[in-house]
Scaffold this active site. Sequence first.
Site, PDB file in Angstrom:
ATOM      1  N   ASP A  10       0.880  -1.163   0.000  1.00 16.56           N
ATOM      2  CA  ASP A  10       0.000   0.000   0.000  1.00 16.56           C
ATOM      3  C   ASP A  10       0.928   1.227   0.000  1.00 16.56           C
ATOM      4  O   ASP A  10       2.111   1.106   0.343  1.00 16.56           O
ATOM      5  CB  ASP A  10      -0.847  -0.073   1.277  1.00 16.56           C
ATOM      6  CG  ASP A  10      -1.693   1.147   1.484  1.00 16.56           C
ATOM      7  OD1 ASP A  10      -2.353   1.578   0.537  1.00 16.56           O
ATOM      8  OD2 ASP A  10      -1.686   1.680   2.623  1.00 16.56           O
ATOM      9  N   LEU A  11       0.411   2.383  -0.365  1.00 13.96           N
ATOM     10  CA  LEU A  11       1.276   3.572  -0.401  1.00 13.96           C
ATOM     11  C   LEU A  11       1.112   4.439   0.861  1.00 13.96           C
ATOM     12  O   LEU A  11       2.009   4.495   1.704  1.00 13.96           O
ATOM     13  CB  LEU A  11       0.957   4.398  -1.659  1.00 13.96           C
ATOM     14  CG  LEU A  11       1.754   5.683  -1.813  1.00 13.96           C
ATOM     15  CD1 LEU A  11       3.230   5.420  -2.042  1.00 13.96           C
ATOM     16  CD2 LEU A  11       1.199   6.519  -2.977  1.00 13.96           C
ATOM     17  N   ASP A  12      -0.069   5.066   0.957  1.00 12.80           N
ATOM     18  CA  ASP A  12      -0.301   5.997   2.062  1.00 12.80           C
ATOM     19  C   ASP A  12      -0.358   5.237   3.384  1.00 12.80           C
ATOM     20  O   ASP A  12      -1.209   4.364   3.565  1.00 12.80           O
ATOM     21  CB  ASP A  12      -1.634   6.735   1.853  1.00 12.80           C
ATOM     22  CG  ASP A  12      -1.608   7.633   0.619  1.00 12.80           C
ATOM     23  OD1 ASP A  12      -0.519   8.085   0.241  1.00 12.80           O
ATOM     24  OD2 ASP A  12      -2.672   7.878   0.051  1.00 12.80           O
ATOM     25  N   THR A  18       1.226  10.158   4.103  1.00 11.30           N
ATOM     26  CA  THR A  18       0.478  11.248   3.472  1.00 11.30           C
ATOM     27  C   THR A  18      -0.812  11.551   4.223  1.00 11.30           C
ATOM     28  O   THR A  18      -1.457  12.548   3.934  1.00 11.30           O
ATOM     29  CB  THR A  18       0.125  10.876   2.021  1.00 11.30           C
ATOM     30  OG1 THR A  18      -0.333   9.536   2.034  1.00 11.30           O
ATOM     31  CG2 THR A  18       1.302  11.032   1.101  1.00 11.30           C
ATOM     32  N   LYS A  46      -8.761   6.321   5.965  1.00 10.28           N
ATOM     33  CA  LYS A  46      -7.530   5.645   5.530  1.00 10.28           C
ATOM     34  C   LYS A  46      -7.852   4.501   4.563  1.00 10.28           C
ATOM     35  O   LYS A  46      -8.697   3.647   4.872  1.00 10.28           O
ATOM     36  CB  LYS A  46      -6.746   5.125   6.728  1.00 10.28           C
ATOM     37  CG  LYS A  46      -6.066   6.263   7.462  1.00 10.28           C
ATOM     38  CD  LYS A  46      -5.083   5.762   8.491  1.00 10.28           C
ATOM     39  CE  LYS A  46      -4.369   6.949   9.129  1.00 10.28           C
ATOM     40  NZ  LYS A  46      -3.561   6.563  10.268  1.00 10.28           N
ATOM     41  N   SER A 115      -2.411   0.763  -4.452  1.00 11.33           N
ATOM     42  CA  SER A 115      -2.885   1.933  -3.707  1.00 11.33           C
ATOM     43  C   SER A 115      -4.232   2.424  -4.224  1.00 11.33           C
ATOM     44  O   SER A 115      -4.505   2.334  -5.422  1.00 11.33           O
ATOM     45  CB  SER A 115      -1.849   3.057  -3.833  1.00 11.33           C
ATOM     46  OG  SER A 115      -2.372   4.279  -3.372  1.00 11.33           O
ATOM     47  N   ALA A 116      -5.038   2.992  -3.335  1.00 11.63           N
ATOM     48  CA  ALA A 116      -6.313   3.599  -3.738  1.00 11.63           C
ATOM     49  C   ALA A 116      -6.103   5.000  -4.305  1.00 11.63           C
ATOM     50  O   ALA A 116      -7.012   5.585  -4.882  1.00 11.63           O
ATOM     51  CB  ALA A 116      -7.239   3.680  -2.532  1.00 11.63           C
ATOM     52  N   LYS A 146     -11.018  -0.569  -2.285  1.00  9.32           N
ATOM     53  CA  LYS A 146     -10.851  -1.443  -1.131  1.00  9.32           C
ATOM     54  C   LYS A 146     -12.055  -1.224  -0.203  1.00  9.32           C
ATOM     55  O   LYS A 146     -12.477  -0.084  -0.071  1.00  9.32           O
ATOM     56  CB  LYS A 146      -9.558  -1.093  -0.355  1.00  9.32           C
ATOM     57  CG  LYS A 146      -8.282  -1.187  -1.186  1.00  9.32           C
ATOM     58  CD  LYS A 146      -7.107  -0.564  -0.426  1.00  9.32           C
ATOM     59  CE  LYS A 146      -5.861  -0.497  -1.292  1.00  9.32           C
ATOM     60  NZ  LYS A 146      -4.728   0.202  -0.659  1.00  9.32           N
ATOM     61  N   GLU A 170      -0.277  -3.371   4.525  1.00  9.64           N
ATOM     62  CA  GLU A 170      -1.382  -2.405   4.563  1.00  9.64           C
ATOM     63  C   GLU A 170      -1.521  -1.758   5.938  1.00  9.64           C
ATOM     64  O   GLU A 170      -1.297  -2.419   6.946  1.00  9.64           O
ATOM     65  CB  GLU A 170      -2.704  -3.141   4.306  1.00  9.64           C
ATOM     66  CG  GLU A 170      -3.329  -2.954   2.966  1.00  9.64           C
ATOM     67  CD  GLU A 170      -3.870  -1.563   2.700  1.00  9.64           C
ATOM     68  OE1 GLU A 170      -3.969  -0.738   3.637  1.00  9.64           O
ATOM     69  OE2 GLU A 170      -4.177  -1.284   1.544  1.00  9.64           O
ATOM     70  N   ASP A 171      -1.945  -0.494   5.962  1.00 13.09           N
ATOM     71  CA  ASP A 171      -2.205   0.155   7.254  1.00 13.09           C
ATOM     72  C   ASP A 171      -3.696   0.321   7.530  1.00 13.09           C
ATOM     73  O   ASP A 171      -4.057   0.742   8.628  1.00 13.09           O
ATOM     74  CB  ASP A 171      -1.549   1.542   7.306  1.00 13.09           C
ATOM     75  CG  ASP A 171      -2.219   2.515   6.362  1.00 13.09           C
ATOM     76  OD1 ASP A 171      -2.488   2.129   5.201  1.00 13.09           O
ATOM     77  OD2 ASP A 171      -2.497   3.648   6.777  1.00 13.09           O
TER      78      ASP A 171
HETATM   79  P1  B16 Z   1      -6.266  10.343  -3.637  1.00 16.37           P
HETATM   80  P2  B16 Z   1      -3.625   4.085  -0.028  1.00 16.37           P
HETATM   81  C1  B16 Z   1      -5.451   6.049  -0.054  1.00 16.37           C
HETATM   82  O1  B16 Z   1      -4.194   5.550  -0.385  1.00 16.37           O
HETATM   83  C2  B16 Z   1      -5.441   6.842   1.235  1.00 16.37           C
HETATM   84  O2  B16 Z   1      -5.167   6.009   2.340  1.00 16.37           O
HETATM   85  C3  B16 Z   1      -6.784   7.483   1.432  1.00 16.37           C
HETATM   86  O3  B16 Z   1      -6.802   8.250   2.616  1.00 16.37           O
HETATM   87  C4  B16 Z   1      -7.093   8.370   0.219  1.00 16.37           C
HETATM   88  O4  B16 Z   1      -8.395   8.954   0.342  1.00 16.37           O
HETATM   89  C5  B16 Z   1      -7.046   7.524  -1.048  1.00 16.37           C
HETATM   90  O5  B16 Z   1      -5.774   6.915  -1.142  1.00 16.37           O
HETATM   91  C6  B16 Z   1      -7.313   8.311  -2.297  1.00 16.37           C
HETATM   92  O6  B16 Z   1      -6.276   9.224  -2.499  1.00 16.37           O
HETATM   93  O7  B16 Z   1      -7.205  11.419  -3.207  1.00 16.37           O
HETATM   94  O8  B16 Z   1      -4.809  10.757  -3.677  1.00 16.37           O
HETATM   95  O9  B16 Z   1      -6.709   9.661  -4.919  1.00 16.37           O
HETATM   96  O10 B16 Z   1      -3.543   4.025   1.458  1.00 16.37           O
HETATM   97  O11 B16 Z   1      -4.565   3.071  -0.651  1.00 16.37           O
HETATM   98  O12 B16 Z   1      -2.264   4.126  -0.699  1.00 16.37           O
HETATM   99 MG    MG Z   2      -2.895   3.093   3.326  1.00 21.50          MG
END
Ligand code: B16
Ligand code: MG
Length: 216
Positions: A10-12, A18, A46, A115-116, A146, A170-171
């Site tokens: 996962d990224l964030d 972030t 998250k 990542s989302a 997700k 994943e967090d």
């Molecule tokens: P964006 P991940 C997710 O990333 C974040 O955890 C989540 O807080 C955020 O709303 C989502 O990405 C969308 O991000 O607005 O940059 O498209 O944890 O799946 O890497």
């Molecule tokens: Mg995450």
Amino acid sequence: MINNKAIIFDLDGVIVDTAKYHFIAWQEVARQLGINFTKKDNELLKGVSRIQSLEIILKLGKKSLSQSQKDRILEAKNQQYLALISQMNEDEMLPGIKELLWDLKQKNIPFALGSASKNARRILEALNITDWFTAIVDGNDVSKAKPDPEVFLIAAKRLGMQPKNCIVVEDAQAGILAAKRAGMKAIGIGQAENLQQADVVLPDTKYLNVDIFDKL
Ligand code: B16
Ligand code: MG
């Protein structure tokens, strides 16, 4: 020695923190809508997509908006978020992550991003690690967020690996659920009570290492 396994990160919240920038931008949205939005509420966002995040905030404030109002807010939120992350560099990687990715590379253990975020590629570029990934799957590649397993199943396909041989890091609770629904192993980063379906939970990224992947 780890054999025929791949890792999906996962990224964030796993590679980079972030969440603090998302929080600042969402708090501004909430303020403008007259909704109280706390750090604890931010936990609910998250791993959740941008549109779903706004829906959660609106629900907290018992407010409803038209589609065009939502679109305008999402665009403004993303612009503020992009401004906040524009100065990001590799110093913002979470503890031990750069060393871990480098170690995986040296050991020829393939890894992907799952990542989302629709901003994932921009963030990997800022961190200077784009080329390290065998595959990158982000919010632009998926139709179902997700906890749907789609993001991780696409990553496994692009890695050329069977889901059962993939380990997700994943967090977010939604991300752990997505990994388990994909038939993968899952390592949770954070507090065990929030990540109950994970195979292993570590309190911090600094505890991740190749041995942990090997044992799963
Ligand atoms: P964006 P991940 C997710 O990333 C974040 O955890 C989540 O807080 C955020 O709303 C989502 O990405 C969308 O991000 O607005 O940059 O498209 O944890 O799946 O890497
Ligand atoms: Mg995450």
